[in-house]
Design a protein around this motif. Sequence first.
Motif: not given
Length: 410
Positions: A123-133, A140-144, A175-177, A183-188
């Motif tokens: 039920g959450l709009r997914i706008e981004s996904l990332s996996i730790s290198p 991590a999932a970027g949601t609404s 993005a993960f470090d 350590t995680i970066y998130a854009g909005t």
Amino acid sequence: MGKLVLSCLTYILVCSASLTGAWRLSGPFGGSTRAIAIDPQNRNTLLAGARDSLLFRSDDAGASWRLLPFPSATPGTIDALIIDPETSGHFYAGLDAGDSPDSGVYESKDGGQNWQVIPGLRGLRIESLSISPIAARVMAAGTSKGVYLSNNAGENWQRVSKENNSEMQDITALAFDPTNSTTIYAGTPHLPWKTTDAGANWHPIHAGLIDDSDIFSIRVDPKRPQLVYASACSGIYRSEDSGESWAKLHGIPGTHRRTHIITADPRNSSIIFAGTTLGLFKSPDGGRSWRHLTTDQVNWMVFDPTDPDVFYLATEYAGIAKTADAGETFHASNLGFANHSLNQITGVGKHLYASSVYEGRYGGVFTSDDGGLGWRLLANQEALLGRNLNSLVTASASGELFSPPAKTLF
């Protein structure tokens, strides 16, 4: 050959009597590609996500594609894809289907034949996904409704951004470090944020950024994690201190300022690529100078894991483009991939016509002379003087296409 032809707004299906009623996707190939991913263990396997909840797979390095049975009942956009770096055939697809319960992250463990929506994100709009290198089970999932984190390959998720933080509701980039999975970066749609403790605390990192920058992608250098790039509506930014301060990179015209993807050659972090609304740019010197390589809107790109001179572009109108010479030349890689905005099909016998809208030089009027088995672009939007067709009319006997009256043009 049967004459039954269906329009699904994105592609055309034909039915062959010789195949006992079997259907096949016949095109027109190309169209909008929203996301693309490549298997780190097998360069031949790629996924391409599109509108209308369509997901395609290639097993021959993009030479051909096949439609996967993605289960969403509500049409949405697949804007994020991950292929497990440790297990080939283990896929994640992020779907934005608006407020529908079909939105969420879908998982397949059998190469895309069967999918299950992950319960914790349904039920959450997914706008981004990332996996730790460095820890493939950390995702991590970027949601609404903020950032969600999983430490067990997506089985369980926890929201790690504050519910009452109105600035962290729509997460457009993650993005993960590369040296520290906490350590995680998130854009909005406003500014970027950062956590160093797996989301327990977040702080905005916006010094030097133009306000309301709409962060579309973030890249952390794998060898120098303090070097971070962010692509935004207002341009491209570089940070030398892990995002605490930013400097805007110049050289790309303001008309291209909406940069959807910023990345670098895996062999040389000084060679940067920027995918913008008006094409792909390349910098050989860390962003001090740029060269314009293509003119089609780029939504995402991925490198071949064994040969970074080979990479793929997910474009808005031209489908999937591939280069084998580090971007000097590209060719379409769309056989089997179809995601056009079709609005009508007409014709007589084996002479068929289809029209699409808002697709620039890659859409307009398509024609088929073999009952829909193959299609070619007859007149693009430029040939139609920048107009889109509401209707097509054919002569009943000859199948000749008549120009529609002016009132059908908009």
